[in-house]
Design a protein around this motif. Structure first.
Motif, PDB file in Angstrom:
ATOM      1  N   MET A 162      20.528  42.198  29.270  1.00  0.00           N
ATOM      2  CA  MET A 162      22.132  42.574  29.309  1.00  0.00           C
ATOM      3  C   MET A 162      22.346  40.744  30.480  1.00  0.00           C
ATOM      4  SD  MET A 162      22.046  45.385  29.498  1.00  0.00           S
ATOM      5  CE  MET A 162      23.098  46.266  29.659  1.00  0.00           C
ATOM      6  N   GLY A 163      24.028  40.504  30.052  1.00  0.00           N
ATOM      7  CA  GLY A 163      24.437  39.731  30.100  1.00  0.00           C
ATOM      8  C   GLY A 163      26.159  40.021  30.184  1.00  0.00           C
ATOM      9  N   LEU A 164      27.410  39.308  31.262  1.00  0.00           N
ATOM     10  CA  LEU A 164      28.092  39.475  31.463  1.00  0.00           C
ATOM     11  C   LEU A 164      28.940  39.135  30.998  1.00  0.00           C
ATOM     12  CD1 LEU A 164      27.059  38.526  35.750  1.00  0.00           C
ATOM     13  CD2 LEU A 164      27.820  40.867  34.389  1.00  0.00           C
ATOM     14  N   TYR A 165      29.690  39.742  29.978  1.00  0.00           N
ATOM     15  CA  TYR A 165      30.418  39.590  28.860  1.00  0.00           C
ATOM     16  C   TYR A 165      31.821  39.418  29.322  1.00  0.00           C
ATOM     17  CZ  TYR A 165      26.194  39.203  26.011  1.00  0.00           C
ATOM     18  OH  TYR A 165      24.994  38.929  25.413  1.00  0.00           O
ATOM     19  N   ALA A 166      32.835  38.443  29.282  1.00  0.00           N
ATOM     20  CA  ALA A 166      34.677  38.633  28.925  1.00  0.00           C
ATOM     21  C   ALA A 166      35.102  38.684  27.973  1.00  0.00           C
ATOM     22  CB  ALA A 166      35.215  38.735  29.961  1.00  0.00           C
ATOM     23  N   SER A 167      36.463  38.871  27.235  1.00  0.00           N
ATOM     24  CA  SER A 167      37.120  38.241  26.232  1.00  0.00           C
ATOM     25  C   SER A 167      37.724  36.764  26.554  1.00  0.00           C
ATOM     26  CB  SER A 167      38.103  39.538  25.894  1.00  0.00           C
ATOM     27  OG  SER A 167      39.450  38.814  26.790  1.00  0.00           O
ATOM     28  N   ALA A 168      37.398  36.109  25.675  1.00  0.00           N
ATOM     29  CA  ALA A 168      38.136  35.007  25.622  1.00  0.00           C
ATOM     30  C   ALA A 168      39.745  34.806  25.762  1.00  0.00           C
ATOM     31  CB  ALA A 168      38.295  34.186  24.395  1.00  0.00           C
ATOM     32  N   GLU A 169      40.150  35.721  26.046  1.00  0.00           N
ATOM     33  CA  GLU A 169      41.961  36.027  26.623  1.00  0.00           C
ATOM     34  C   GLU A 169      41.782  35.941  28.492  1.00  0.00           C
ATOM     35  OE1 GLU A 169      45.513  37.816  28.495  1.00  0.00           O
ATOM     36  OE2 GLU A 169      43.520  38.738  27.672  1.00  0.00           O
ATOM     37  N   TYR A 170      40.713  36.917  28.816  1.00  0.00           N
ATOM     38  CA  TYR A 170      40.465  36.760  29.892  1.00  0.00           C
ATOM     39  C   TYR A 170      39.935  35.354  31.184  1.00  0.00           C
ATOM     40  CZ  TYR A 170      38.217  38.390  34.220  1.00  0.00           C
ATOM     41  OH  TYR A 170      38.596  38.470  35.435  1.00  0.00           O
ATOM     42  N   VAL A 171      39.205  34.931  29.752  1.00  0.00           N
ATOM     43  CA  VAL A 171      39.033  33.981  30.292  1.00  0.00           C
ATOM     44  C   VAL A 171      40.266  32.798  30.463  1.00  0.00           C
ATOM     45  CG1 VAL A 171      36.989  32.105  29.906  1.00  0.00           C
ATOM     46  CG2 VAL A 171      36.366  34.745  29.726  1.00  0.00           C
ATOM     47  N   SER A 172      40.485  32.529  29.549  1.00  0.00           N
ATOM     48  CA  SER A 172      42.381  31.427  29.587  1.00  0.00           C
ATOM     49  C   SER A 172      42.568  31.917  30.949  1.00  0.00           C
ATOM     50  CB  SER A 172      42.587  31.391  28.519  1.00  0.00           C
ATOM     51  OG  SER A 172      43.446  32.871  28.019  1.00  0.00           O
ATOM     52  N   ARG A 173      42.361  33.149  31.166  1.00  0.00           N
ATOM     53  CA  ARG A 173      43.508  33.462  32.821  1.00  0.00           C
ATOM     54  C   ARG A 173      43.256  33.793  33.493  1.00  0.00           C
ATOM     55  NH1 ARG A 173      44.641  38.558  32.716  1.00  0.00           N
ATOM     56  NH2 ARG A 173      43.260  39.546  30.913  1.00  0.00           N
ATOM     57  N   HIS A 174      42.167  33.290  33.688  1.00  0.00           N
ATOM     58  CA  HIS A 174      41.057  33.944  34.734  1.00  0.00           C
ATOM     59  C   HIS A 174      39.895  32.801  35.247  1.00  0.00           C
ATOM     60  CE1 HIS A 174      42.679  37.758  36.061  1.00  0.00           C
ATOM     61  NE2 HIS A 174      43.003  37.825  34.866  1.00  0.00           N
ATOM     62  N   GLY A 175      39.740  31.648  34.255  1.00  0.00           N
ATOM     63  CA  GLY A 175      38.323  31.250  33.925  1.00  0.00           C
ATOM     64  C   GLY A 175      37.230  31.761  34.380  1.00  0.00           C
ATOM     65  N   LEU A 176      35.957  30.514  34.496  1.00  0.00           N
ATOM     66  CA  LEU A 176      34.946  31.627  34.499  1.00  0.00           C
ATOM     67  C   LEU A 176      34.510  32.102  35.453  1.00  0.00           C
ATOM     68  CD1 LEU A 176      32.926  29.368  31.942  1.00  0.00           C
ATOM     69  CD2 LEU A 176      33.602  31.274  31.717  1.00  0.00           C
ATOM     70  N   PRO A 177      33.733  32.831  35.671  1.00  0.00           N
ATOM     71  CA  PRO A 177      33.499  33.172  37.106  1.00  0.00           C
ATOM     72  C   PRO A 177      32.303  32.383  37.497  1.00  0.00           C
ATOM     73  CG  PRO A 177      31.861  34.662  35.925  1.00  0.00           C
ATOM     74  CD  PRO A 177      33.212  34.110  34.844  1.00  0.00           C
ATOM     75  N   VAL A 178      32.116  31.944  39.041  1.00  0.00           N
ATOM     76  CA  VAL A 178      31.374  31.292  39.690  1.00  0.00           C
ATOM     77  C   VAL A 178      29.723  31.582  40.226  1.00  0.00           C
ATOM     78  CG1 VAL A 178      30.827  29.462  41.614  1.00  0.00           C
ATOM     79  CG2 VAL A 178      33.019  29.605  40.476  1.00  0.00           C
ATOM     80  N   ALA A 179      28.818  31.148  39.746  1.00  0.00           N
ATOM     81  CA  ALA A 179      27.304  32.112  40.420  1.00  0.00           C
ATOM     82  C   ALA A 179      27.570  31.639  41.975  1.00  0.00           C
ATOM     83  CB  ALA A 179      26.207  31.408  39.288  1.00  0.00           C
ATOM     84  N   GLY A 180      27.375  32.739  42.438  1.00  0.00           N
ATOM     85  CA  GLY A 180      27.130  32.398  44.212  1.00  0.00           C
ATOM     86  C   GLY A 180      28.576  33.386  44.453  1.00  0.00           C
ATOM     87  N   SER A 181      29.439  33.674  43.696  1.00  0.00           N
ATOM     88  CA  SER A 181      31.219  34.026  44.639  1.00  0.00           C
ATOM     89  C   SER A 181      31.003  35.372  44.343  1.00  0.00           C
ATOM     90  CB  SER A 181      32.078  33.445  43.178  1.00  0.00           C
ATOM     91  OG  SER A 181      31.726  33.361  42.286  1.00  0.00           O
ATOM     92  N   ALA A 182      30.017  35.903  44.079  1.00  0.00           N
ATOM     93  CA  ALA A 182      30.157  37.374  44.112  1.00  0.00           C
ATOM     94  C   ALA A 182      31.467  37.862  43.449  1.00  0.00           C
ATOM     95  CB  ALA A 182      29.861  37.655  45.388  1.00  0.00           C
ATOM     96  N   PHE A 183      31.841  37.511  42.663  1.00  0.00           N
ATOM     97  CA  PHE A 183      32.446  37.722  41.383  1.00  0.00           C
ATOM     98  C   PHE A 183      34.440  37.464  42.253  1.00  0.00           C
ATOM     99  CE2 PHE A 183      29.421  40.502  39.549  1.00  0.00           C
ATOM    100  CZ  PHE A 183      29.756  39.882  37.832  1.00  0.00           C
ATOM    101  N   ALA A 184      34.506  37.346  43.400  1.00  0.00           N
ATOM    102  CA  ALA A 184      35.533  35.962  43.498  1.00  0.00           C
ATOM    103  C   ALA A 184      36.859  35.952  42.787  1.00  0.00           C
ATOM    104  CB  ALA A 184      35.300  35.261  44.743  1.00  0.00           C
ATOM    105  N   GLY A 185      37.750  36.622  43.082  1.00  0.00           N
ATOM    106  CA  GLY A 185      39.186  36.136  41.724  1.00  0.00           C
ATOM    107  C   GLY A 185      39.068  37.116  40.506  1.00  0.00           C
ATOM    108  N   HIS A 186      37.956  37.770  40.487  1.00  0.00           N
ATOM    109  CA  HIS A 186      37.603  38.206  39.324  1.00  0.00           C
ATOM    110  C   HIS A 186      37.709  39.945  38.745  1.00  0.00           C
ATOM    111  CE1 HIS A 186      37.733  34.901  36.514  1.00  0.00           C
ATOM    112  NE2 HIS A 186      36.064  34.197  37.787  1.00  0.00           N
ATOM    113  N   GLU A 187      37.995  40.681  37.678  1.00  0.00           N
ATOM    114  CA  GLU A 187      37.717  41.541  37.392  1.00  0.00           C
ATOM    115  C   GLU A 187      37.299  42.345  37.275  1.00  0.00           C
ATOM    116  OE1 GLU A 187      42.393  42.069  36.416  1.00  0.00           O
ATOM    117  OE2 GLU A 187      43.259  41.596  37.741  1.00  0.00           O
ATOM    118  N   LEU A 188      36.878  43.340  37.289  1.00  0.00           N
ATOM    119  CA  LEU A 188      35.492  44.311  36.534  1.00  0.00           C
ATOM    120  C   LEU A 188      35.946  45.819  35.953  1.00  0.00           C
ATOM    121  CD1 LEU A 188      32.321  43.201  39.877  1.00  0.00           C
ATOM    122  CD2 LEU A 188      33.196  42.226  37.641  1.00  0.00           C
ATOM    123  N   VAL A 189      34.642  46.021  34.806  1.00  0.00           N
ATOM    124  CA  VAL A 189      35.129  47.211  34.299  1.00  0.00           C
ATOM    125  C   VAL A 189      33.809  47.437  34.468  1.00  0.00           C
ATOM    126  CG1 VAL A 189      35.371  48.686  32.075  1.00  0.00           C
ATOM    127  CG2 VAL A 189      36.496  46.232  32.628  1.00  0.00           C
TER     128      VAL A 189
END
Length: 289
Positions: A162-189
């Motif tokens: 199991m891994g954590l996935y997003a689209s390239a377009e999402y990454v271009s808008r939000h950047g990559l999540p930082v390990a240990g940040s508890a997904f700060a600044g990111h949206e989850l499905v």
């Protein structure tokens, strides 16, 4: 008492009307009425009270329904055991699974099976509700949750990553999540909390505390599509991503988990020729031997 008539007793008790009972049994309404009348005459008791809203069981009917259900279960068991004695490679095999497992693993297996065993027909159910394998609602299932019923035949097909996935377009808008940040600044499905509550504390070891949950869905295919369209990050099996959406990006490679995929088979049909062939095709698709 004619056993066949008790099927009509159960159908009316479960549906509450002659019309619905007829639809569930694949007969006309007049046949249901006639069978009920015959059964009541055989037993010399009234089984239902008729009223404008439909049919309700009498006290006598309520006493008989559990016994009729035992007869139904016994007849079904006899049928399944008869299937288990059939060594021919023809007939229908009913498989229950999830949408993504069916799309990514079972359909390729069944395509190959069609070439080698054209006499076998498959019914594939992917409804969210789990079918009861023990009661014969399906012959076998491919699931991510291991059943606890020891009377079933259970085999591990694979362990997926199991891994954590997003689209390239999402990454271009939000950047990559930082390990240990508890997904700060990111949206989850996410899967709904009541479906998979264990994933509402963390995903692949990363807490959800600071994430913004923008969508919940019980459909795995819809979840993949939502991620493909840039709606957010979701946890998915690497093997499924590689087969269904290889363009998705693993946004936090340092975070991962694993999950087992299980084959569940009713022991009454385990030895049937057509069931064994289907099982072998499924095992091949998962690389399981």
């Amino acid at each position: 008492m004619n056993w066949d008539n008790t099927r009509y007793l159960l159908a009316i008790a479960r549906t509450g009307s002659l019309r619905a009972a007829a639809a569930s049994l694949g007969v006309d309404q007049a046949t249901v009425a006639r069978r009920l009348r015959t059964l009541e005459q055989e037993l010399n008791i009234g089984l239902f009270t008729r009223h404008p809203e439909g049919y309700s069981l009498t006290a006598a009917g309520r006493l008989l329904v559990p016994e009729a259900e035992k007869m139904e279960a016994a007849a079904a068991a006899m049928g399944r055991k008869t299937i288990g004695l059939d060594t021919t490679l023809a007939g229908t095999v009913h498989i229950a699974s999830t949408e993504t497992l069916a799309r990514c693993f079972l359909l390729p297996a069944l395509r190959e099976l069609r070439q080698s065993s054209p006499g076998i027909t498959v019914t594939l159910s992917t409804a969210p509700a789990l079918l009861d394998i023990k009661r014969g609602e399906a012959d076998l299932a491919v699931r991510s949750a291991r059943p606890t019923d020891g009377s079933l035949i259970i085999r591990r097909l694979a362990t997926v990553r199991m891994g954590l996935y997003a689209s390239a377009e999402y990454v271009s808008r939000h950047g990559l999540p930082v390990a240990g940040s508890a997904f700060a600044g990111h949206e989850l499905v996410m899967f709904p909390r009541d479906v998979l509550p264990q994933y509402w504390q963390e995903l692949c070891g990363e807490p959800l505390t600071n994430g913004n949950i923008v969508m919940e869905t019980a459909s795995q295919l819809l979840m993949i599509e939502a991620v493909r369209q840039g709606m957010g990050i979701s946890m998915m099996a690497q093997e499924i991503v590689e087969r269904c959406s290889p363009e998705l990006v693993n946004v936090m490679p340092s975070r991962s988990d694993c999950a087992d995929i299980w084959l569940v088979v009713n022991p009454d049909v385990w030895s049937a020729g057509r069931v064994r062939v289907v099982i072998e095709a499924i095992k091949d698709a998962f690389g399981s031997r």
